[in-house]
Design an enzyme around this catalytic site. Structure first.
Site, short mmCIF file in Angstrom:
data_model
loop_
_atom_site.label_atom_id
_atom_site.label_comp_id
_atom_site.label_asym_id
_atom_site.label_seq_id
_atom_site.Cartn_x
_atom_site.Cartn_y
_atom_site.Cartn_z
N CYS A 125 104.82 20.47 66.77
CA CYS A 125 104.74 21.73 67.51
C CYS A 125 104.70 21.42 69.00
O CYS A 125 103.88 20.62 69.46
CB CYS A 125 103.46 22.48 67.09
SG CYS A 125 103.05 23.86 68.16
N LYS A 172 60.18 31.41 83.75
CA LYS A 172 60.01 32.29 82.60
C LYS A 172 60.95 31.77 81.52
O LYS A 172 62.16 31.95 81.59
CB LYS A 172 60.34 33.74 82.98
CG LYS A 172 60.11 34.72 81.84
CD LYS A 172 60.17 36.14 82.35
CE LYS A 172 59.96 37.18 81.31
NZ LYS A 172 60.61 37.01 80.03
N GLU A 219 55.57 29.11 74.63
CA GLU A 219 56.92 29.55 74.28
C GLU A 219 57.60 28.46 73.46
O GLU A 219 57.47 27.27 73.75
CB GLU A 219 57.68 29.75 75.60
CG GLU A 219 58.81 30.73 75.54
CD GLU A 219 58.36 32.20 75.62
OE1 GLU A 219 57.13 32.47 75.67
OE2 GLU A 219 59.25 33.07 75.61
N GLU A 257 70.75 46.04 80.42
CA GLU A 257 70.95 47.49 80.38
C GLU A 257 69.73 48.19 79.79
O GLU A 257 69.32 49.26 80.22
CB GLU A 257 72.22 47.82 79.58
CG GLU A 257 73.46 47.65 80.44
CD GLU A 257 74.74 47.56 79.63
OE1 GLU A 257 75.72 48.17 80.06
OE2 GLU A 257 74.75 46.89 78.59
N ASP A 298 70.27 43.11 77.25
CA ASP A 298 68.86 43.20 77.65
C ASP A 298 68.76 43.85 79.03
O ASP A 298 67.84 44.62 79.31
CB ASP A 298 68.24 41.80 77.73
CG ASP A 298 68.08 41.19 76.33
OD1 ASP A 298 68.46 41.86 75.35
OD2 ASP A 298 67.57 40.06 76.25
N SER A 348 52.18 41.48 77.51
CA SER A 348 53.55 41.23 77.96
C SER A 348 53.53 41.23 79.49
O SER A 348 52.46 41.15 80.09
CB SER A 348 54.42 42.34 77.39
OG SER A 348 55.72 42.10 77.74
N LYS A 385 62.80 38.86 87.31
CA LYS A 385 63.98 38.61 86.47
C LYS A 385 65.17 38.21 87.33
O LYS A 385 65.44 38.82 88.36
CB LYS A 385 64.33 39.88 85.69
CG LYS A 385 63.25 40.29 84.70
CD LYS A 385 63.29 39.47 83.45
CE LYS A 385 63.80 40.20 82.35
NZ LYS A 385 63.78 40.53 81.18
S1 IVH Z 1 52.70 34.66 80.89
C1 IVH Z 1 49.64 37.78 80.17
N1 IVH Z 1 54.34 32.69 81.46
O1 IVH Z 1 57.83 36.26 78.82
C2 IVH Z 1 50.49 36.58 80.17
N2 IVH Z 1 55.05 34.36 79.91
O2 IVH Z 1 58.30 39.12 79.41
C3 IVH Z 1 51.85 36.92 79.77
N3 IVH Z 1 57.27 33.98 78.98
O3 IVH Z 1 55.93 37.64 76.24
C4 IVH Z 1 52.73 35.80 79.57
N4 IVH Z 1 57.67 32.11 80.06
O4 IVH Z 1 56.80 35.28 75.87
C5 IVH Z 1 54.15 33.83 80.75
N5 IVH Z 1 55.68 30.87 82.00
C6 IVH Z 1 55.47 32.02 81.31
C7 IVH Z 1 56.45 32.53 80.43
C8 IVH Z 1 56.19 33.72 79.75
C9 IVH Z 1 58.14 32.99 79.19
C10 IVH Z 1 57.53 35.13 78.07
C11 IVH Z 1 56.38 35.47 77.18
C12 IVH Z 1 56.15 36.94 77.42
C13 IVH Z 1 57.40 37.38 78.09
C14 IVH Z 1 57.12 38.57 78.98
#
Ligand code: IVH
Length: 753
Positions: A435, A116, A178, A35, A33, A82, A318
């Site tokens: 063994c 996240k 999630e 890369e 991911d 996203s 990230k």
């Molecule tokens: S907010 C517009 N909050 O990360 C709001 N996303 O890379 C967008 N994700 O598709 C999402 N934890 O599946 C939000 N606390 C969090 C999150 C989260 C994981 C995921 C989500 C999104 C992806 C984006």
């Protein structure tokens, strides 16, 4: 110059299209991911600087999709967006700068910071308080309808608000969150797989996704998935001013919401919190791949709008990648105490998440074959938290042709005996109990802390004692004498005295601890305690193993001629023959409670067209096997494969000799009789569910102290279900089975006779 840029954009686009295809369509990513993110970032930057080269079909213009052909589609009420990525603090500062330029001068931005979660996005619609539909993110506009599967996730409310006294839910509410495995639940799932001799799941996120996309929701229900909600996509009438208020609202409605979100008055304060999160990452109950930073004020976030598929008001920060690509240089083979072979990858050293990694687990040879990993391959390696780094898979596209296939060796590299792969197992084993490698490993395990805990007997001492031929198995430890020890180099009087004292102390360890220390595959302290709860002594275990072996041999004698005579190509017939060959895993546990065994077998074996007399003989032999194996199969927590391991261990001649020597030397081989407070609940099995007035563990202990047993799932064998506040589906199941359901007061009455 510009030509070179155009060429690079074309090249990146082409590569990314191919990676998107391999990831989403083939489910076989060629690169990590991280890369992928790097390539995408490079393309985004080039396109931003030279928009004239951006093509309408550029991968940057495309939204990823998790759509599959198997589910009906649902249209989302609003685009499921996203997030753009930030990789360092400079990216965060640049993000804030851009946003401030778009807002009226003097705007102040405060933020909400939250983990996240590394799971999969879900969109759930509630109508008039009821869970109406749930869809995956899909392509952001439509998703897969996974409603039935989502409803099996216990922590998600089917009705909101969960506490009706807390207010009224909006007539329509669409939330987003999630779905994931808690780390502990994922580990437990893999322990279950191992207990059944099945391969381990490698990646929690993919397994969560696979679990959610089962066609049969009963399969999803078996997996312990969790969910957290973090956004409100749409609603009738909710007026929310901030992200913080959104989280609060989700919480009072009864949704699971991560508790550690933080609110900051400025970006500076949020940045100061980042290192703390990175440090805590491994101790969180779920996997996270970064943090999400959101502008708290929803009016300002709306004003900032959306670019492409990413809202400007939020960004993903990230964490450094935990995966990297490197070359598989070679393989080393280990043999453990159970004889299990473990291939380990020797890697060209690679820096992953702050550590240089030069070797990694390959799990087992079946896995190597399934993933088609070859020597010389470029491989993707993952390192995360405390787990041993492991090879995720090869980068097939990077093959040059010189790579060579990996096969398990024919012989044990330490004792040259022939290796075997038991039926249905993924691992290969050296079966030679003598063994030298196995002996050394089992001795090391036996004396270690958590096992017999014999102080002064480290790896080095064990090696010396084996070399001096003073010990050849674990039992020899207990007959060690001072004199020959004193003759060894480095064994002074004091040392020998201490060693012998700790050996003598170890003889008195409880029986369950002795069983744990034997290192039987799959028998840790929990299983050992189950065994000593049900078998009073070593002799009981040996007798049971003997009886099972004998009944199994009788059964085989009955079915052998049938299996040999049958040459049916019929698939069902073949399946039934395969089951007949493994009665201890495929028949005895399943038919343990069958009242009409013979009729059931007749139906089961229909495809074999056997005369009634044969079916009767098979049923009788099976009934005899069930009668002697019930004491093991009826223990909740012992799967059929584990039972086979245990029986195999206690019937092996070598082990019996060693155990007899240990017993003769005075090692505890009998369970302590439990002192009971009373026997009011003697022989009764209880299931506890819901919130009780005191911790469950205490109630369990109370029931056990009065002769009862507590198990975790409701079945015909349950005598009582004790329901506390807001009990779950167990009460429904109990009602269906017509079992008595008690409250705590009724349990106490029962206790008082
Ligand atoms: S907010 C517009 N909050 O990360 C709001 N996303 O890379 C967008 N994700 O598709 C999402 N934890 O599946 C939000 N606390 C969090 C999150 C989260 C994981 C995921 C989500 C999104 C992806 C984006």
């Amino acid at each position: 110059m510009t030509d070179a840029i155009a060429a690079r954009i074309a090249e990146l686009s082409q590569q990314l299209h191919s990676h998107i295809y391999h990831y989403h369509v083939r489910s076989q990513p060629l690169i990590t991911d991280a890369e992928y993110d790097r390539l995408m970032q490079e393309l985004l930057a080039l396109e931003a600087a030279h928009p004239q080269y951006r093509r309408a079909d550029s991968p940057t213009q495309r939204v990823g999709s998790d759509l599959s052909g198997d589910f009906p589609k649902l249209r989302h009420p609003a685009p499921i967006l996203s997030l753009a990525n930030a990789f360092d603090e400079a990216d965060l500062l640049a993000w804030q700068e851009r946003n401030l330029r778009l807002l009226p001068a003097g705007s102040q931005l405060s933020y909400v910071l939250q983990p996240k979660l590394d799971g999969l996005s879900i969109v759930i619609t509630y109508e008039n308080g009821s869970l109406a539909r749930a869809a995956t993110r899909g392509n952001g506009e439509t998703g897969d309808d996974v409603s039935a599967n989502v409803k099996t996730i216990r922590s998600l409310p089917l009705r909101i608000p969960v506490d009706p006294s807390s207010g009224a839910a909006p007539a329509r509410l669409v939330v987003r969150g999630e779905i994931l495995f808690h780390k502990a639940d994922f580990l437990a799932l893999n322990e279950e797989q191992a207990a059944q001799g099945l391969p381990a799941y490698i990646n929690a996120r993919n397994t969560a996704s696979g679990s959610l996309k089962q066609k049969d929701s009963r399969e999803t229900a078996k997996r312990k998935l969790s969910a957290y909600m973090y956004a409100i996509v749409d609603s009738d009438g909710l007026q929310l001013a901030s992200e913080w208020e959104t989280l609060d609202t989700l919480r009072w409605l009864g949704f699971p919401v991560i508790s550690d979100a933080q609110r900051f008055a400025s970006l500076g304060e949020a940045r100061a919190a980042l290192p703390g999160w990175e440090a805590r990452r491994d101790s969180l109950p779920y996997e996270i791949d970064g943090l999400v930073l959101k502008v708290d004020d929803l009016a300002l976030a709306r004003e900032l709008g959306v670019v492409g598929k990413d809202p400007r008001g939020a960004i993903a920060y990230k964490f450094p990648a935990e995966e990297a690509t490197t070359t598989l240089l070679g393989l080393t083979i280990g043999v453990g105490r159970t004889g299990k072979l473990t291939p380990t990858a020797q890697l060209e050293p690679v820096f992953i998440g702050g550590v240089t990694v030069s070797s990694a687990s390959l799990h087992n040879y079946d896995q190597v074959k399934a993933l088609d990993i070859r020597l010389g391959d470029r491989v993707i390696v993952k390192r995360s938290g405390d787990v041993i780094p492991y090879v995720i898979g090869p980068v097939i596209a990077a093959r040059g042709g010189g790579e060579t296939a990996i096969r398990p060796p024919d012989c044990c590299p330490f004792c040259q005996s022939k290796l075997v792969q038991p039926d249905g197992a993924v691992d290969w084993f050296c079966e030679n109990a003598n063994c030298p490698e196995r002996v050394a490993r089992s001795l090391e395990f036996f004396v270690s802390r958590g096992a017999m805990d014999i102080e002064g007997m480290g790896e080095k001492t064990i090696e010396t004692l084996i070399e001096a031929q003073l010990i050849a198995d674990i039992a020899d430890i207990f007959t060690l004498q001072a004199e020959p020890l004193l003759a060894l180099e480095g064994f002074a009087e004091k040392k020998v005295e201490n060693l012998l004292r700790s050996i003598s102390l170890a003889k008195a360890r409880p029986f369950a601890q002795v069983l744990t220390s034997l290192g039987i595959d799959g028998v840790g302290s929990t299983v050992a305690a189950l065994l000593t709860d049900n078998f009073a002594s070593l002799q009981d275990l040996l007798d049971t193993a003997d009886a099972i072996r004998a009944a199994e041999a009788d059964f085989v004698q009955v079915v052998q001629p049938i299996c040999e005579a049958a040459n049916s190509a019929d698939e069902d017939a073949q399946r039934q023959l395969a089951r007949l060959r493994q009665p201890m895993t495929n028949l005895a546990p399943q038919y343990m409670d069958a009242a009409d065994l013979e009729q059931r077998m007749a139906r089961r074996l229909k495809a074999l067209h056997l005369p009634a007399s044969e079916v009767r003989r098979i049923s009788q032999a099976l009934a005899a096997l069930i009668a002697v194996s019930r004491s093991l199969h009826s223990i909740e927590g012992l799967g059929p494969v584990l039972v086979v391991n245990i029986v195999g261990y206690f019937s092996a001649a070598h082990n019996r000799t060693v155990l007899a020597k240990m017993q003769a030397a005075g090692v505890t081989m009998r369970a302590e009789a439990k002192s009971l407070a009373g026997d009011a609940l003697s022989g009764k099995t209880f299931v506890l569910t819901g919130t009780m007035s005191q911790p469950r563990g205490e109630l369990k202990a109370l029931i056990e102290a009065n002769g009862g047993k507590v198990t975790s799932s409701v079945s015909k064998r349950t005598d009582y279900v004790v329901a506390g506040e807001s009990p779950g589906s167990k009460v429904e199941k109990a009602a269906k089975l017509g079992l008595p359901i008690l409250d705590e007061a009724a349990l106490r009455e029962l206790l008082n006779g």
